[in-house]
Design an enzyme around this catalytic site. Structure first.
Site, PDB file in Angstrom:
ATOM      1  N   VAL A  15      51.095  41.468  27.306  1.00 38.87           N
ATOM      2  CA  VAL A  15      51.830  40.836  28.923  1.00 38.87           C
ATOM      3  C   VAL A  15      53.043  39.687  28.253  1.00 38.87           C
ATOM      4  O   VAL A  15      54.010  39.736  28.212  1.00 38.87           O
ATOM      5  CB  VAL A  15      51.163  40.846  29.989  1.00 38.87           C
ATOM      6  CG1 VAL A  15      52.266  40.362  31.007  1.00 38.87           C
ATOM      7  CG2 VAL A  15      50.270  42.643  30.001  1.00 38.87           C
ATOM      8  N   ASP A 192      38.235  48.066  36.399  1.00 39.83           N
ATOM      9  CA  ASP A 192      39.852  47.668  36.316  1.00 39.83           C
ATOM     10  C   ASP A 192      40.625  48.222  38.150  1.00 39.83           C
ATOM     11  O   ASP A 192      40.772  47.070  38.619  1.00 39.83           O
ATOM     12  CB  ASP A 192      40.623  47.969  35.125  1.00 39.83           C
ATOM     13  CG  ASP A 192      41.820  47.962  35.317  1.00 39.83           C
ATOM     14  OD1 ASP A 192      42.265  46.104  35.239  1.00 39.83           O
ATOM     15  OD2 ASP A 192      42.737  48.011  35.511  1.00 39.83           O
ATOM     16  N   LYS A 196      41.641  45.460  41.669  1.00 39.13           N
ATOM     17  CA  LYS A 196      42.835  45.115  41.788  1.00 39.13           C
ATOM     18  C   LYS A 196      43.083  46.253  43.476  1.00 39.13           C
ATOM     19  O   LYS A 196      43.070  45.032  44.431  1.00 39.13           O
ATOM     20  CB  LYS A 196      43.954  46.878  41.718  1.00 39.13           C
ATOM     21  CG  LYS A 196      44.065  45.991  39.587  1.00 39.13           C
ATOM     22  CD  LYS A 196      44.290  47.424  39.080  1.00 39.13           C
ATOM     23  CE  LYS A 196      45.030  46.224  37.905  1.00 39.13           C
ATOM     24  NZ  LYS A 196      45.057  47.594  36.766  1.00 39.13           N
TER      25      LYS A 196
HETATM   26  N1  HSE Z   1      44.368  48.410  31.949  1.00 36.05           N
HETATM   27  C1  HSE Z   1      45.126  48.410  33.386  1.00 36.05           C
HETATM   28  C2  HSE Z   1      45.968  49.260  33.266  1.00 36.05           C
HETATM   29  C3  HSE Z   1      46.473  47.418  32.864  1.00 36.05           C
HETATM   30  O1  HSE Z   1      45.562  50.505  32.711  1.00 36.05           O
HETATM   31  O2  HSE Z   1      46.220  49.990  34.234  1.00 36.05           O
HETATM   32  C4  HSE Z   1      47.344  47.083  33.864  1.00 36.05           C
HETATM   33  O3  HSE Z   1      45.918  46.255  34.740  1.00 36.05           O
END
Ligand code: HSE
Length: 394
Positions: A15, A192, A196
């Site tokens: 990023v 992950d 979010k």
């Molecule tokens: N590992 C995360 C995904 C990266 O695959 O969405 C973006 O947040």
């Protein structure tokens, strides 16, 4: 008037480099003065003077008014972000786990020190969902926010469904393309997308919860039988985080694989793309679609946050501060498909109702209703081999 931004960047990975590429092509009245990195031995494409391994060079530089934090060490990221905010610098971060774990504290630090932390790039890459939840849906009653919040797991599922790739090969591709987390269990295990979801829920409902309080079941136990079942019934399998209002201002949050029909917007969200469906009282359904992982898409969201800082933009956390009475609740029932090996699983999970059973020597499944609290109690078990569970909407 817009202010000139002098930036200290932490991290020069996928990023960080994506952001740098974008900035280089534009005349944006901003300068990256220093880039802090962990590994000085790595070959870099930029002048060595630009780099430092000492965080304090950035954090204590009075000329640097903006810190951009793009590293993948959660606790180090928190130290950097909180120190920068306390030192009077505005911050842009894409560290979803760090933000989800420390959100309440970060809100208080911003308030105390009058600084701003923006993190659009932390949730669904290029999709501008945080500012929309915070600003646009201020007065609307939001019934639900759900979608595909993880590019890697969606990439893997697309490759399995559309190209018959095996799970391992698809995962390796997602890693090679720079989509996956350092430990990809975070992606495929639903951690992950859960971080979010926790962040999105704070802007959607004003609820701040700890990630440990939210169910995450992943796709790591998916088998060819599940794929065959989904294909025969014209479903695709997607990993879907959901925040949904029910009852009297109760909000349920969970992440689970879902069997998706072609009428659902998420059906056509493939590869590293993400999609967010917002269901609101008056607007009805709205769909946000865009790339959810990768250097340039995430870098574009980071850049949008940087640009917003020029004009003094801050999240007001309106819904959190005005306490609109929403509470997180797990008193919720899901309709699920469960593939299992051992009959005892059915009793263990305490199904409320079973509407369909299939039994063959090499493939057994049930469809039925189960309480979310039972899934939470069995979360570890459900993420292990021998079972695969997916929500199925009736
Ligand atoms: N590992 C995360 C995904 C990266 O695959 O969405 C973006 O947040």
């Amino acid at each position: 008037m817009s202010n000139k931004l002098t930036i200290g960047l932490f991290g020069f990975g996928v990023v960080g480099q994506g952001l740098h590429d974008i900035i280089r092509t534009k005349d944006l009245n901003l300068e990256i003065k220093k880039i802090a990195i962990k590994n000085p031995e790595k070959k870099r494409s930029l002048s060595p003077e630009l780099f430092t391994t000492d965080a304090s060079v950035i954090l204590n530089d009075p000329e640097i008014n903006t810190v951009v934090e793009l590293i993948n060490d959660t606790e180090a990221a928190f130290q950097i972000v909180s120190t920068a905010l306390k030192n009077g610098k505005n911050v842009v971060s894409a560290s979803k786990k760090m933000i989800a774990l420390h959100l309440e504290e970060l809100i208080h630090i911003q308030e105390e020190y009058g600084t701003s932390l923006l993190y659009e790039g932390a949730v669904c890459g290029s999709i501008p969902i945080i500012r929309n939840l915070e600003e646009y849906y201020d007065n609307e009653l939001l019934y639900s926010v759900r979608g595909i919040f993880n590019g890697s797991s969606n990439y893997i599922l697309s490759k399995i469904f559309n190209e018959n790739l095996d799970y391992g090969t698809a995962l390796k591709q997602a890693q090679d393309l720079g989509f996956a987390e350092t430990d990809p269990i975070s992606d495929v295990g639903g951690f992950d997308p859960k971080y979010k979801l926790v962040i999105a829920a704070s802007h959607a409902y004003g609820i701040i919860t700890r990630p440990e309080e939210v169910l995450n079941i992943g796709i790591q136990t998916l088998s060819s039988k599940d794929i065959q079942y989904a294909r025969e019934k014209n479903y695709k399998i997607k990993l879907v985080p959901t925040a949904l209002e029910f009852g009297e201002r109760q909000v349920v949050l969970y992440v689970i694989p879902k069997l998706i029909h072609s009428a659902d917007f998420l059906y056509n969200v493939e590869n590293e793309y993400n999609g967010v469906i917002v269901q609101a009282a008056f607007a009805d359904q709205q769909f946000f679609f865009g790339k959810g992982a990768g250097g340039h898409p995430t870098g574009s969201a980071v850049l949008s946050d940087i640009a917003a800082l020029r004009y003094g933009y801050k999240y007001e956390y309106k819904k959190y501060r005005t306490n609109r009475g929403f509470v997180q609740s797990n008193d919720y029932t899901l309709n699920v498909y469960l593939r299992y090996d051992d009959e005892s699983v059915i009793e263990r999970l305490g199904f409320k109702e079973i509407t369909e059973r299939f039994y063959a020597p090499d493939f057994k499944y049930v469809i039925g209703k189960i309480e979310l609290s039972n899934l939470i109690a069995n979360q570890e078990f459900l993420n292990n081999d021998g079972v695969f569970i997916a929500e199925i909407v009736q």
